[in-house]
Design an enzyme around this catalytic site. Sequence first.
Site, PDB file in Angstrom:
ATOM      1  N   ARG A  64       1.604   9.875  21.923  1.00  0.00           N
ATOM      2  CA  ARG A  64       3.031  10.191  21.815  1.00  0.00           C
ATOM      3  C   ARG A  64       3.869   9.143  22.557  1.00  0.00           C
ATOM      4  O   ARG A  64       4.963   8.780  22.122  1.00  0.00           O
ATOM      5  CB  ARG A  64       3.273  11.588  22.396  1.00  0.00           C
ATOM      6  CG  ARG A  64       4.643  12.053  22.073  1.00  0.00           C
ATOM      7  CD  ARG A  64       4.893  13.526  22.158  1.00  0.00           C
ATOM      8  NE  ARG A  64       6.252  13.727  21.705  1.00  0.00           N
ATOM      9  CZ  ARG A  64       6.610  14.393  20.621  1.00  0.00           C
ATOM     10  NH1 ARG A  64       5.703  14.973  19.885  1.00  0.00           N
ATOM     11  NH2 ARG A  64       7.874  14.495  20.272  1.00  0.00           N
ATOM     12  N   ASN A 104      22.675  15.000  20.366  1.00  0.00           N
ATOM     13  CA  ASN A 104      21.915  15.787  19.384  1.00  0.00           C
ATOM     14  C   ASN A 104      22.785  16.941  18.913  1.00  0.00           C
ATOM     15  O   ASN A 104      23.548  17.507  19.694  1.00  0.00           O
ATOM     16  CB  ASN A 104      20.644  16.347  20.038  1.00  0.00           C
ATOM     17  CG  ASN A 104      19.721  17.033  19.043  1.00  0.00           C
ATOM     18  OD1 ASN A 104      19.807  16.825  17.831  1.00  0.00           O
ATOM     19  ND2 ASN A 104      18.813  17.858  19.557  1.00  0.00           N
ATOM     20  N   THR A 105      22.649  17.281  17.661  1.00  0.00           N
ATOM     21  CA  THR A 105      23.333  18.465  17.150  1.00  0.00           C
ATOM     22  C   THR A 105      22.294  19.545  16.888  1.00  0.00           C
ATOM     23  O   THR A 105      21.232  19.293  16.325  1.00  0.00           O
ATOM     24  CB  THR A 105      24.188  18.149  15.905  1.00  0.00           C
ATOM     25  OG1 THR A 105      24.781  19.359  15.446  1.00  0.00           O
ATOM     26  CG2 THR A 105      23.396  17.503  14.793  1.00  0.00           C
ATOM     27  N   HIS A 106      22.637  20.763  17.360  1.00  0.00           N
ATOM     28  CA  HIS A 106      21.678  21.873  17.303  1.00  0.00           C
ATOM     29  C   HIS A 106      22.356  23.078  16.635  1.00  0.00           C
ATOM     30  O   HIS A 106      23.499  23.410  16.976  1.00  0.00           O
ATOM     31  CB  HIS A 106      21.228  22.235  18.720  1.00  0.00           C
ATOM     32  CG  HIS A 106      20.267  23.382  18.748  1.00  0.00           C
ATOM     33  ND1 HIS A 106      19.021  23.306  18.171  1.00  0.00           N
ATOM     34  CD2 HIS A 106      20.376  24.632  19.253  1.00  0.00           C
ATOM     35  CE1 HIS A 106      18.403  24.458  18.321  1.00  0.00           C
ATOM     36  NE2 HIS A 106      19.199  25.286  18.978  1.00  0.00           N
ATOM     37  N   ASP A 138      19.182  15.348  27.319  1.00  0.00           N
ATOM     38  CA  ASP A 138      18.518  15.087  28.593  1.00  0.00           C
ATOM     39  C   ASP A 138      17.031  15.363  28.398  1.00  0.00           C
ATOM     40  O   ASP A 138      16.552  15.451  27.268  1.00  0.00           O
ATOM     41  CB  ASP A 138      19.156  15.921  29.724  1.00  0.00           C
ATOM     42  CG  ASP A 138      18.942  17.423  29.535  1.00  0.00           C
ATOM     43  OD1 ASP A 138      18.203  17.827  28.596  1.00  0.00           O
ATOM     44  OD2 ASP A 138      19.510  18.188  30.333  1.00  0.00           O
ATOM     45  N   ASP A 142      17.137  20.990  24.197  1.00  0.00           N
ATOM     46  CA  ASP A 142      18.491  21.471  23.898  1.00  0.00           C
ATOM     47  C   ASP A 142      19.217  21.971  25.153  1.00  0.00           C
ATOM     48  O   ASP A 142      19.946  22.967  25.114  1.00  0.00           O
ATOM     49  CB  ASP A 142      18.441  22.575  22.819  1.00  0.00           C
ATOM     50  CG  ASP A 142      17.787  22.083  21.535  1.00  0.00           C
ATOM     51  OD1 ASP A 142      17.954  20.897  21.196  1.00  0.00           O
ATOM     52  OD2 ASP A 142      17.088  22.875  20.876  1.00  0.00           O
TER      53      ASP A 142
HETATM   54  C1  GAR Z   1      20.973  20.702  11.339  1.00  0.00           C
HETATM   55  O1  GAR Z   1      21.430  22.028  11.261  1.00  0.00           O
HETATM   56  C2  GAR Z   1      20.592  20.354  12.753  1.00  0.00           C
HETATM   57  O2  GAR Z   1      21.368  20.978  13.718  1.00  0.00           O
HETATM   58  C3  GAR Z   1      19.173  20.882  12.798  1.00  0.00           C
HETATM   59  O3  GAR Z   1      18.627  20.484  11.591  1.00  0.00           O
HETATM   60  C4  GAR Z   1      19.643  20.522  10.597  1.00  0.00           C
HETATM   61  C5  GAR Z   1      19.606  19.212   9.852  1.00  0.00           C
HETATM   62  O4  GAR Z   1      20.369  19.281   8.680  1.00  0.00           O
HETATM   63  N1  GAR Z   1      18.476  20.359  13.940  1.00  0.00           N
HETATM   64  C6  GAR Z   1      17.678  21.108  14.700  1.00  0.00           C
HETATM   65  O5  GAR Z   1      17.378  22.255  14.451  1.00  0.00           O
HETATM   66  C7  GAR Z   1      17.135  20.386  15.915  1.00  0.00           C
HETATM   67  N2  GAR Z   1      16.650  21.320  16.872  1.00  0.00           N
HETATM   68  P1  GAR Z   1      20.637  17.962   7.849  1.00  0.00           P
HETATM   69  O6  GAR Z   1      19.301  17.230   7.714  1.00  0.00           O
HETATM   70  O7  GAR Z   1      21.147  18.447   6.527  1.00  0.00           O
HETATM   71  O8  GAR Z   1      21.655  17.148   8.596  1.00  0.00           O
END
Ligand code: GAR
Length: 197
Positions: A64, A104-106, A138, A142
């Site tokens: 990894r 990151n977007t969660h 970080d 999340d």
């Molecule tokens: C999004 O909702 C994002 O927040 C999530 O994957 C989706 C990607 O959608 N990420 C996570 O769950 C990370 N923990 P997309 O590929 O259509 O942008």
Amino acid sequence: MRLVVLVSGSGTNLQALLDACADPAYGAVVVAVGADRDGIEGLARAERSGLPMFVCRLADHPSREDWDRALADAVAEHDPDLVVLAGFMKLVSEEFLDRFPTVNTHPALCPAFPGTNGPGDALAYGVKVTGATLFVVDGGVDTGPILAQVAVPVEADDTVEVLHERIKVSERAMLVETVGRMAREGWSVDGRSVRIG
Ligand code: GAR
């Protein structure tokens, strides 16, 4: 602001950024898209936009740590000001984060429902409101300082898929607005507080 966007799936958040970046007044430009797997719509979107792409698969590396370093080296070739994890379903290391500011977007309201199944975990818990969170990454899962959050209602007959799609509509708008403001106004982190402008 030069963005490298990392994806693992359909890439609709990436597409929202690409659409926003088409306007020079937005203040940011996607310079490359990376992924941890082949054959995903996110990479097809990058290809259609004529962007440089790279794929860094965990299975192609002995450890990894090696994968993470290879990923960071691939990102570094594009000299980003900011790395955006947009549906990138892998954790990156502290070494990676030392090299690049990363957001990151969660699809949940952090600190609730971290991990890879935010919408499903929220639905199973029975919350009436969930949402999405954009945060500075970080070393945790999340857990980073929060840049923006948006609330989304859970409806009575929601499935995980329906709920996730509703979240993603608001999530994309939040991502585009916040990254644009970061690009145009600058940003700084002080402990758990993030200031834009
Ligand atoms: C999004 O909702 C994002 O927040 C999530 O994957 C989706 C990607 O959608 N990420 C996570 O769950 C990370 N923990 P997309 O590929 O259509 O942008």
